[in-house]
Design a protein around this motif. Structure first.
Motif, PDB file in Angstrom:
ATOM      1  N   ASN A 150      10.300 -48.125  15.001  1.00 44.30           N
ATOM      2  CA  ASN A 150      10.159 -47.458  13.711  1.00 44.30           C
ATOM      3  C   ASN A 150      10.199 -48.464  12.567  1.00 44.30           C
ATOM      4  OD1 ASN A 150       9.859 -44.921  14.634  1.00 44.30           O
ATOM      5  ND2 ASN A 150      11.980 -44.285  14.292  1.00 44.30           N
ATOM      6  N   ARG A 172       8.955 -42.316  21.621  1.00 44.65           N
ATOM      7  CA  ARG A 172       7.960 -43.160  22.270  1.00 44.65           C
ATOM      8  C   ARG A 172       8.572 -44.007  23.376  1.00 44.65           C
ATOM      9  NH1 ARG A 172       5.156 -44.454  17.189  1.00 44.65           N
ATOM     10  NH2 ARG A 172       3.889 -42.621  16.760  1.00 44.65           N
ATOM     11  N   ASP A 198       4.401 -49.980  18.710  1.00 46.02           N
ATOM     12  CA  ASP A 198       4.436 -48.525  18.839  1.00 46.02           C
ATOM     13  C   ASP A 198       5.847 -47.988  19.029  1.00 46.02           C
ATOM     14  OD1 ASP A 198       1.863 -48.086  18.533  1.00 46.02           O
ATOM     15  OD2 ASP A 198       1.406 -47.566  20.614  1.00 46.02           O
ATOM     16  N   LEU A 199       6.658 -48.775  19.727  1.00 49.07           N
ATOM     17  CA  LEU A 199       7.973 -48.284  20.114  1.00 49.07           C
ATOM     18  C   LEU A 199       8.987 -48.438  18.993  1.00 49.07           C
ATOM     19  CD1 LEU A 199       8.216 -49.780  23.716  1.00 49.07           C
ATOM     20  CD2 LEU A 199       7.309 -47.577  23.012  1.00 49.07           C
ATOM     21  N   ASN A 236      11.864 -46.066  18.281  1.00 47.06           N
ATOM     22  CA  ASN A 236      11.367 -44.692  18.215  1.00 47.06           C
ATOM     23  C   ASN A 236      11.693 -44.007  19.543  1.00 47.06           C
ATOM     24  OD1 ASN A 236       9.786 -42.387  18.454  1.00 47.06           O
ATOM     25  ND2 ASN A 236       8.272 -43.194  17.017  1.00 47.06           N
ATOM     26  N   SER A 290       8.723 -42.193  26.759  1.00 48.75           N
ATOM     27  CA  SER A 290       7.487 -41.429  26.630  1.00 48.75           C
ATOM     28  C   SER A 290       7.055 -40.858  27.961  1.00 48.75           C
ATOM     29  CB  SER A 290       6.390 -42.315  26.083  1.00 48.75           C
ATOM     30  OG  SER A 290       6.178 -43.344  27.022  1.00 48.75           O
ATOM     31  N   SER A 350       6.094 -53.613  22.130  1.00 45.55           N
ATOM     32  CA  SER A 350       4.926 -53.103  21.419  1.00 45.55           C
ATOM     33  C   SER A 350       5.378 -52.443  20.118  1.00 45.55           C
ATOM     34  CB  SER A 350       4.212 -52.091  22.325  1.00 45.55           C
ATOM     35  OG  SER A 350       3.789 -51.003  21.581  1.00 45.55           O
ATOM     36  N   LYS A 409       3.444 -57.023  13.324  1.00 44.21           N
ATOM     37  CA  LYS A 409       2.383 -56.796  14.304  1.00 44.21           C
ATOM     38  C   LYS A 409       2.497 -57.766  15.474  1.00 44.21           C
ATOM     39  CE  LYS A 409      -0.489 -53.701  12.284  1.00 44.21           C
ATOM     40  NZ  LYS A 409       0.514 -53.211  11.332  1.00 44.21           N
TER      41      LYS A 409
END
Lengths: 678, 176
Positions: free
Chosen positions: B129, B146, B126-127, B143, B149, B124, B118
């Motif tokens: 996997n 993303r 989010d990006l 990812n 995106s 981030s 985290k």
């Protein structure tokens, strides 16, 4: 062929027939006494009924049968066509279309039943005999007449070899002819080919029928009505010289037919060889057009685009390698590729007339619902445009014509009081102009109300109060949500429309402009590039990268002398032979920070009748450009219209001059209004 | 069958960005190209390198180094462009990623991959996997969908604003 494929073919054919029927119906409005349109509609209905039944559309064929019956009665003169019947038929036609499209809702069912009732009330349950099934029964009393008043005909029936595959049965035809009177039927077998080349599914026979009958020519013709596409039919009086060539040639062409008489007569006498030739010709005519799926065509165009690019690269390499054989090969390839490109492009070209004609119905419906008298006149329908362009043009044209009908053309009494003819005219004109097609839509109506538009524009904050050029004011109608109409009708006046029209036209890389005179009418001019796939480009260089303008916008190029002041917005003016031309420094707006070149040049382009200059590093010249989409990326990139691949494999961006100007003028306007506010 | 297989192990195409190892799911990649001539697109964010010709198709190329804020490194012989398929709004778009060099395709067992931390990452979560472990080194598994995106695929608005005075007015108008 499975049933779905068969249905697909049927649907396409049916749409075509319906379009034909519709235009014939509208012709009938103009000319109610003409029998040709009635025949056309009748034939169309008959074919739809037959093929539809074959494809399993029972409801369709039942419904169409009734419509056909109505037209059969008209054809035989039992009912005279009037406005009501034509309107009814148009509605019926729409129902048939919906049925074919698969819309079988209760609403449609209701509509159909209503139409059927109306048809029945007109025909009064009168059933005109179905051609092939019943007319073999000859009324007894006619036999007596025959003896007194009989005429001799010689009928030559020459089907194309493929006739059987079209579902035409020849035997009933001959039976029917024989049933009209005393007939001897001879079969001509001279054109049967050698056994080796004989195809058992083809028909190689011709028939010569000698007929003694009291019936008139029309009745004989009627028998052959549905074979017209698949056979040559020659009918003549045995005594005398009246010879009626295939009846489907209309009356107007009478002179042509007369000229043909001697040759056809010859043919009849020495029919052995020459009949063969006719069949051959017919067969040729039979295969002159084929249906091709759109996707196939698109991929062909793409492949040709690839080939053009590759060939350009090949030529470049060949010239670089300086091997004579190689160079001559490259030149031959270039010629071939060019021909291939032109041919491929021409495949996609279709005349705009179909689109034009489809508006006849719109005008007819609109003039009825608006209580106005409007006539549509079209010129240049044979002008050809890329199929995709034509499809994309339909909606914009529809909007414009609706507007003309609703706002442009006045109601008959107002027109009369203005001293104009009671019938308003909307003119659709298409013509070529370089690599563009210009489409003009004009009406002779009231014209745009200059003062009202100006007032509305000021009210909406689009313009500051002041004096403006007519063009500026009229162009306001293309602003989103702009409408001066007091009454919003269901046809137009909501203010959506013209801005959508403009957007659509710009999507096609076209331009739109409007001219208007009070009480004289309004003319909207669309300029559309012939094709979307390949354009004539004009290559320039900017910070080492190639860029392409649309050549049709480019007027001239100038050397730039650096004695004018450029503001921080990269805009400046130059004096072009006494004319002030606004210029945009592309370097500035593209954020090219590297060193400026010593001798920049200006490309003067003309967009929507206004001249603009673009400052670039270097002018390279004309370039055949295969337009490639930039994909998702370009969706929000206003100033770039696409990309192309150059001979050496690099990518060049295509500039959207129009959008650049729009962006720039937008920022200039804001700048001005900021200035005013402070 | 393929699904089952994927659950236990997966193949990744690994590459270097500023000396660190990153990887794309190999199923999302199409091919690897040598650095070639790329035509810049004006008025785009700095991480959009430009467009290149991929056998007749025009493909946009993004510089992942610039995008991830890993600094500007010059083009070398190892510099490569990885062509990836980005799934966005059920539509597959082909995009090129400019990287410092390609290492190769590696197989990772499921237990070799850990979820992204985290904190402690520049990127981030989010990006990412997951983080793969290989010989004591970490491989950041990106990812693809993303990373490239919406913001990248339709960057125009950002562009207009980032390019300052000229388009500020019209851009704010579009936003309003």
């Amino acid at each position: 062929m499975d049933i779905e494929a068969l249905r697909e073919v049927f649907r396409e054919e049916a749409y075509e027939l319906l379009t034909q029927a519709e235009s014939s119906l509208l012709e009938l409005v103009e000319n109610p006494s003409d029998s040709e349109p009635i025949n056309t509609v009748f034939r169309a209905m008959h074919t739809i009924k037959g093929s539809g039944g074959m494809c399993g559309y029972t409801k369709l064929s039942d419904f169409t049968h009734e419509v056909e019956n109505l037209f059969d009665c008209m054809r035989k003169g039992k009912i005279a066509p009037d406005e009501g019947i034509i309107q009814l038929s148009l509605r019926a036609k729409d129902c048939i279309r919906n049925l074919i499209e698969g819309d079988d809702s209760l609403e449609q069912e209701d509509l159909r039943n209503k139409i059927l009732l109306e048809i029945k009330s007109i025909t009064g349950g009168m059933v005109c005999s179905d051609q092939s099934a019943h007319s073999c029964e000859i009324p007894k009393d006619s036999i007596n007449l025959e003896a007194i008043n009989s005429e001799s005909y010689k009928i030559v029936f020459m089907p194309v070899p493929s006739i059987l595959s079209h579902g035409v049965k020849i035997e009933p035809l001959l039976m029917e002819v024989s049933s009209l009177g005393e007939a001897t039927v001879k079969c001509d077998i001279s054109s049967i080919p050698d056994f080796d080349s004989l195809d058992p599914e083809e028909c190689y026979f011709n028939w010569v029928i000698h007929l003694e009958t009291s019936r008139d020519l029309m009745e004989i013709k009627d028998i052959f009505m549905f074979t017209e596409d698949y056979a040559e039919v020659v009918i003549r009086y045995k005594e005398g010289f009246l010879l009626n060539n295939t009846f489907f040639k209309s009356e107007e062409k009478g002179t042509v037919i007369e000229k043909k008489i001697p040759s056809v007569l010859n043919l009849l006498e020495e029919k052995t060889k020459k009949a063969d030739k006719i069949i051959f010709d017919r067969r040729k005519a039979d295969t002159t057009s084929i249906r091709v799926k759109n996707e196939k065509l698109d991929s062909l165009v793409n492949l040709v685009g690839e080939l053009v690019t590759l060939q350009a690269r090949f030529s470049q390499e060949a010239n670089f390698a300086r091997i004579p054989e190689f160079i001559s090969l490259a030149e031959n390839l270039e010629k071939l590729t060019e021909d291939l490109r032109d041919t491929t492009m021409s495949i996609r070209m279709v005349p705009i007339s179909e689109t034009f004609n489809s508006f006849n119905r719109l005008i007819y419906d609109l003039s009825n619902s608006l209580g106005k008298k409007i006539k549509l006149v079209t010129y240049g329908g044979e002008t050809e445009l890329d199929k995709n362009v034509i499809e994309a043009l339909r909606d914009p044209l529809l909007h414009i014509i609706r507007n003309s009908c609703d706002h442009g053309i006045e109601s008959p009494d107002i027109r009369l009081s203005k001293g104009k003819d009671e019938t308003g005219i909307i003119e659709l004109v298409a013509e070529h102009s370089g690599s563009n097609v210009v489409i003009k839509i004009s009406d002779d109506g009231a014209g745009l109300d200059r003062e009202k538009i100006l007032a509305r524009a000021i009210e909406r904050g689009l313009l500051q109060p002041g004096e403006y050029d007519d063009r500026v004011i009229y162009s306001m109608i293309f602003e989103p949500g702009f409408s001066t109409a007091e009454i919003v009708t269901d046809i137009s006046g909501r203010g959506v429309g013209m801005d959508v029209v403009k957007k659509n036209i710009e999507k096609l890389r076209g331009t739109i402009s409007v001219e208007s005179r009070e009480n004289r009418g309004t003319m909207i001019t669309l300029t559309i590039p012939l094709t979307l796939a390949i354009i004539d480009g004009f290559m320039v260089e900017l910070a080492g990268s190639p860029y392409i303008f649309n050549l049709s916008h480019v007027r001239e190029c100038l050397d730039f002398s650096d004695d004018v002041e450029r503001d921080e917005k990269s805009q400046f003016m130059i004096n072009l032979r006494g004319e002030i031309v606004p210029c945009i420094d592309l370097r500035g707006i593209f954020g090219c920070n590297d060193k400026e070149v010593a001798y920049p040049q200006i490309v003067i382009s003309e967009i929507a009748d206004e001249k603009y200059g673009f400052l670039v590093d270097k002018v390279i010249g004309k370039y055949q450009t295969v337009v490639k989409p930039l994909g998702r990326v370009s969706r929000n990139l206003n100033m770039i219209a696409g990309a192309t691949i150059l001979g050496d494999g690099t990518v060049a961006l295509i500039l959207d001059a129009q959008s650049i100007i729009k962006e720039m003028s937008g920022s200039a306007n804001d700048y001005m209004s900021d200035y005013i506010r402070h | 069958m393929l699904e089952e297989y994927n659950q236990d192990s997966a193949q990744y195409l690994s590459f270097y960005l500023a000396g660190k190892l990153f990887a794309f799911d190999v199923l999302k990649t199409r091919e690897v190209l040598q650095y070639t001539n790329i035509t810049p697109i004006p008025c785009t964010p700095p991480y959009v390198v430009g467009v290149l010709n991929l056998r007749g198709n025009v493909v946009t190329v993004m510089d992942l180094r610039v995008k991830f804020g890993l600094g500007d490194v010059s083009i070398t012989d190892d510099t490569a462009i990885i062509i990836v398929e980005v799934n966005y709004e059920d539509e597959i778009t082909v995009v090129g990623a400019l990287v410092d060099g390609v290492k190769g395709v590696m197989r990772f067992e499921k237990d070799q991959i850990e979820p992204p931390p985290k904190i402690g990452m520049k990127l981030s979560a989010d990006l990412i996997n997951g983080i793969g472990k290989l010989d004591g080194n970490f491989v950041v598994m990106l990812n693809v969908d993303r990373v490239f995106s919406e913001e990248d695929l339709s960057f125009a608005k950002e562009t207009l604003i980032s390019h300052g005075e000229v388009f500020l007015d019209s851009a704010s108008e579009t936003v309003a």
